[in-house]
Enzyme design. Sequence first.
Site, PDB file in Angstrom:
ATOM      1  N   LYS A 288      -0.841 -32.488  -3.209  1.00 34.58           N
ATOM      2  CA  LYS A 288      -1.321 -31.155  -2.823  1.00 34.58           C
ATOM      3  C   LYS A 288      -2.304 -30.606  -3.865  1.00 34.58           C
ATOM      4  CE  LYS A 288       1.292 -27.407  -3.831  1.00 34.58           C
ATOM      5  NZ  LYS A 288       0.662 -26.315  -4.588  1.00 34.58           N
ATOM      6  N   ASN A 289      -1.924 -30.707  -5.142  1.00 38.99           N
ATOM      7  CA  ASN A 289      -2.726 -30.059  -6.177  1.00 38.99           C
ATOM      8  C   ASN A 289      -3.999 -30.827  -6.526  1.00 38.99           C
ATOM      9  OD1 ASN A 289      -0.974 -27.982  -6.153  1.00 38.99           O
ATOM     10  ND2 ASN A 289       0.060 -28.486  -8.075  1.00 38.99           N
TER      11      ASN A 289
ATOM     12  N   ARG B 272      -3.066 -18.799  -4.360  1.00 38.35           N
ATOM     13  CA  ARG B 272      -3.875 -18.550  -5.563  1.00 38.35           C
ATOM     14  C   ARG B 272      -5.029 -19.524  -5.737  1.00 38.35           C
ATOM     15  NH1 ARG B 272      -2.467 -15.637  -9.722  1.00 38.35           N
ATOM     16  NH2 ARG B 272      -3.619 -17.087 -11.003  1.00 38.35           N
TER      17      ARG B 272
ATOM     18  N   CYS C  95       2.457 -13.478  -8.673  1.00 42.03           N
ATOM     19  CA  CYS C  95       3.180 -14.300  -7.706  1.00 42.03           C
ATOM     20  C   CYS C  95       4.574 -14.557  -8.235  1.00 42.03           C
ATOM     21  CB  CYS C  95       2.457 -15.591  -7.407  1.00 42.03           C
ATOM     22  SG  CYS C  95       2.668 -16.811  -8.677  1.00 42.03           S
TER      23      CYS C  95
ATOM     24  N   ARG D 210       0.004 -14.331 -13.271  1.00 37.74           N
ATOM     25  CA  ARG D 210      -0.854 -15.502 -13.435  1.00 37.74           C
ATOM     26  C   ARG D 210      -2.307 -15.028 -13.485  1.00 37.74           C
ATOM     27  NH1 ARG D 210       0.980 -19.805  -9.120  1.00 37.74           N
ATOM     28  NH2 ARG D 210      -0.467 -21.153 -10.229  1.00 37.74           N
ATOM     29  N   PRO D 211      -2.770 -14.709 -14.684  1.00 35.18           N
ATOM     30  CA  PRO D 211      -4.116 -14.145 -14.809  1.00 35.18           C
ATOM     31  C   PRO D 211      -5.203 -15.161 -14.472  1.00 35.18           C
ATOM     32  CG  PRO D 211      -3.145 -14.556 -16.980  1.00 35.18           C
ATOM     33  CD  PRO D 211      -2.086 -14.881 -15.977  1.00 35.18           C
ATOM     34  N   VAL D 212      -6.429 -14.655 -14.246  1.00 29.95           N
ATOM     35  CA  VAL D 212      -7.574 -15.532 -13.979  1.00 29.95           C
ATOM     36  C   VAL D 212      -8.672 -15.298 -15.026  1.00 29.95           C
ATOM     37  CG1 VAL D 212      -7.211 -15.946 -11.515  1.00 29.95           C
ATOM     38  CG2 VAL D 212      -8.387 -13.862 -12.238  1.00 29.95           C
ATOM     39  N   ASP D 213      -8.301 -14.659 -16.158  1.00 35.22           N
ATOM     40  CA  ASP D 213      -9.312 -14.327 -17.171  1.00 35.22           C
ATOM     41  C   ASP D 213     -10.067 -15.552 -17.680  1.00 35.22           C
ATOM     42  OD1 ASP D 213      -6.749 -15.005 -18.210  1.00 35.22           O
ATOM     43  OD2 ASP D 213      -7.288 -14.277 -20.189  1.00 35.22           O
ATOM     44  N   LEU D 214      -9.364 -16.683 -17.815  1.00 39.14           N
ATOM     45  CA  LEU D 214     -10.023 -17.867 -18.379  1.00 39.14           C
ATOM     46  C   LEU D 214     -10.966 -18.518 -17.358  1.00 39.14           C
ATOM     47  CD1 LEU D 214      -6.987 -19.342 -20.356  1.00 39.14           C
ATOM     48  CD2 LEU D 214      -8.869 -17.923 -21.201  1.00 39.14           C
TER      49      LEU D 214
ATOM     50  N   ASP E 286       6.116 -28.030 -12.971  1.00 42.54           N
ATOM     51  CA  ASP E 286       6.402 -28.153 -11.534  1.00 42.54           C
ATOM     52  C   ASP E 286       7.616 -29.036 -11.238  1.00 42.54           C
ATOM     53  OD1 ASP E 286       4.296 -26.490 -11.024  1.00 42.54           O
ATOM     54  OD2 ASP E 286       2.912 -28.059 -10.372  1.00 42.54           O
TER      55      ASP E 286
ATOM     56  N   ARG F 122       4.994 -25.517   2.206  1.00 43.71           N
ATOM     57  CA  ARG F 122       3.723 -25.388   1.476  1.00 43.71           C
ATOM     58  C   ARG F 122       3.424 -26.641   0.673  1.00 43.71           C
ATOM     59  NH1 ARG F 122       2.697 -19.865  -1.569  1.00 43.71           N
ATOM     60  NH2 ARG F 122       0.748 -20.995  -1.762  1.00 43.71           N
TER      61      ARG F 122
HETATM   62  C1  EPZ Z   1      -1.857 -25.300 -11.450  1.00 47.64           C
HETATM   63  O1  EPZ Z   1      -1.859 -23.884 -11.393  1.00 47.64           O
HETATM   64  C2  EPZ Z   1      -1.016 -25.777 -10.292  1.00 47.64           C
HETATM   65  N1  EPZ Z   1      -1.572 -25.316  -9.036  1.00 47.64           N
HETATM   66  C3  EPZ Z   1       0.416 -25.271 -10.455  1.00 47.64           C
HETATM   67  O2  EPZ Z   1       1.194 -25.809  -9.421  1.00 47.64           O
HETATM   68  C4  EPZ Z   1       0.965 -25.751 -11.798  1.00 47.64           C
HETATM   69  O3  EPZ Z   1       2.244 -25.199 -12.002  1.00 47.64           O
HETATM   70  C5  EPZ Z   1       0.036 -25.330 -12.931  1.00 47.64           C
HETATM   71  O4  EPZ Z   1      -1.324 -25.777 -12.661  1.00 47.64           O
HETATM   72  C6  EPZ Z   1       0.446 -25.863 -14.286  1.00 47.64           C
HETATM   73  O5  EPZ Z   1       0.530 -27.261 -14.226  1.00 47.64           O
HETATM   74  C7  EPZ Z   1      -2.476 -26.072  -8.402  1.00 47.64           C
HETATM   75  O6  EPZ Z   1      -2.933 -27.097  -8.893  1.00 47.64           O
HETATM   76  C8  EPZ Z   1      -2.931 -25.612  -7.066  1.00 47.64           C
HETATM   77  P1  EPZ Z   1      -2.833 -23.009 -15.110  1.00 47.64           P
HETATM   78  P2  EPZ Z   1      -2.873 -23.041 -12.256  1.00 47.64           P
HETATM   79  O7  EPZ Z   1      -4.126 -22.295 -15.045  1.00 47.64           O
HETATM   80  O8  EPZ Z   1      -4.151 -23.781 -12.362  1.00 47.64           O
HETATM   81  C9  EPZ Z   1      -2.267 -19.262 -18.038  1.00 47.64           C
HETATM   82  C10 EPZ Z   1       2.852 -25.746  -7.713  1.00 47.64           C
HETATM   83  O9  EPZ Z   1       4.082 -25.473  -7.632  1.00 47.64           O
HETATM   84  N2  EPZ Z   1      -3.586 -18.796 -17.609  1.00 47.64           N
HETATM   85  O10 EPZ Z   1      -2.827 -24.374 -15.686  1.00 47.64           O
HETATM   86  O11 EPZ Z   1      -2.895 -21.676 -11.700  1.00 47.64           O
HETATM   87  C11 EPZ Z   1      -1.230 -19.184 -16.923  1.00 47.64           C
HETATM   88  O12 EPZ Z   1      -0.716 -17.894 -16.790  1.00 47.64           O
HETATM   89  C12 EPZ Z   1       1.963 -24.939  -8.611  1.00 47.64           C
HETATM   90  O13 EPZ Z   1       2.292 -26.638  -7.067  1.00 47.64           O
HETATM   91  C13 EPZ Z   1      -4.151 -17.701 -18.223  1.00 47.64           C
HETATM   92  O14 EPZ Z   1      -3.566 -17.118 -19.148  1.00 47.64           O
HETATM   93  O15 EPZ Z   1      -2.145 -23.032 -13.679  1.00 47.64           O
HETATM   94  C14 EPZ Z   1      -0.218 -20.198 -17.379  1.00 47.64           C
HETATM   95  O16 EPZ Z   1       0.616 -19.635 -18.328  1.00 47.64           O
HETATM   96  C15 EPZ Z   1       2.387 -23.610  -8.965  1.00 47.64           C
HETATM   97  N3  EPZ Z   1      -5.374 -17.266 -17.826  1.00 47.64           N
HETATM   98  C16 EPZ Z   1      -1.091 -21.270 -18.047  1.00 47.64           C
HETATM   99  O17 EPZ Z   1      -2.334 -20.625 -18.348  1.00 47.64           O
HETATM  100  C17 EPZ Z   1      -6.048 -17.900 -16.811  1.00 47.64           C
HETATM  101  O18 EPZ Z   1      -7.170 -17.460 -16.485  1.00 47.64           O
HETATM  102  C18 EPZ Z   1      -1.366 -22.497 -17.212  1.00 47.64           C
HETATM  103  O19 EPZ Z   1      -1.815 -22.118 -15.926  1.00 47.64           O
HETATM  104  C19 EPZ Z   1      -5.472 -19.020 -16.190  1.00 47.64           C
HETATM  105  C20 EPZ Z   1      -4.235 -19.455 -16.610  1.00 47.64           C
END
Ligand code: EPZ
Length: 429
Positions: free
Chosen positions: A22-23, A102, A126, A131-135, A316, A408
Amino acid sequence: MDRIRIVGGRRLDGIIPISGAKNAALPLMIASLLTEQTLVLENVPRLADVALLQRILGNHGVDIMVGGKRPGETADHGQTLHISAANIVDTTAPYELVSKMRASFWVLAPLVARMGEARVSMPGGCAIGTRPVDLLIMAIARLGAAIEIDSGYVVARAPRGLKGAEIVFPKVTVGGTHTAIMAAALADGTTVIENAAREPEIVDLADCLNKMGARISGAGSRRIVIDGVAKLNGARHTVLPDRIETGTYAMAVAMAGGEILLQNTRVDLLQAPIDVLVRTGVTVTPTNRGIRVARNGGGLEPVEVTTAPFPEFPTDLQAQLMALMTRARGTSHIVETVFENRFMHVQELARLGARIQLDGEKATIEGVERLKGAPVMATDLRASVSLVIAALAAEGETLVNRVYHLDRGFERLEEKLGRCGAAIERLSG
Ligand code: EPZ
């Protein structure tokens, strides 16, 4: 709303085919926005999230054709999607759609890279925490887009195109790395991503983009270098196997006992979880058809595990491992470092008789002699499947509510487990 009914106590024996990830499928589908030509994706799982992304892309004007069945093909084969973003009619991704999933926020990168502008709703919180998107926004801004936040929308503008730059992530982020790669693929000049996520799904995206004519090197390492190109072409790409589905069924066998061949998957995608399973006493054998997982008779040993970005133990699979450790011969500790508050399954596992204590990011799980079936529900998909795993070893009947979370991310879960001997059925309505 559908529910799943499980009667625990049956061994699992047989073969479970592993679906496409999926991911990986989600970012690959989104990458289709980068080209006017058709991207053909094979081994795409039939999941609610994939169907939702089809709708979201459709809203931008993307045509998606689902390939017909070939002779000898069964439901175990993934679907083939022919995705054409020849005409992007709308660069806005509305709240109604983005708030449901997301990952759809990631359309920001290809839209601004190809169209010079994008307006994408902020996804909001969620069930697994803020889960911020700042980065993600930082990455696009580094490549020269002007960013504005307007009524809950991120508006990115780069009318003269994006420009290659150095992007240093202060924290490893999968979505941030996907975003940076997609945006940089069409930027003018070279982009260097430092502290990139190393997940196999990142490598799959880079492989596919390279087939489309991108020039990306270093995917799978901490440093990714992208030489931007003016245009990308169509390509044909097969989605890699789902490592989280693989690990989930491996833990299901570990819980229920038995012997299962996890077909069409690879150990290099989940070495850390396999190492943990071996420490619990499970036998794991790589074969040329997949991975054989067996637990015959012996008890489960407790473990100490900390989640972290790839190649460490994935967040996960944290809930699934916790379910397994509820039956270990002793006390386990699991530390969740990726998402704060991803422990929604703890209360529900307790309903089945699990003994788990939470202290901040650390869970202490005291193994119990027996679990007992009960009605349960969960608020995210990995938490839901952890309840299924616990139910496989619980006495009597467990009813898992809110099955749409499972749909999902897990394709035909009840069929895959049922064929191996689990007493599991879906109750409609
Ligand atoms: C991906 O989410 C996966 N989703 C998630 O799978 C998975 O848990 C996660 O990566 C970690 O492996 C998909 O691939 C669709 P991140 P993503 O950005 O990209 C912080 C599932 O069950 N962060 O790697 O959203 C964030 O809060 C799911 O299939 C910021 O601070 O995760 C977290 O603590 C759920 N600012 C860390 O980074 C940002 O702008 C890692 O998140 C972005 C992230």
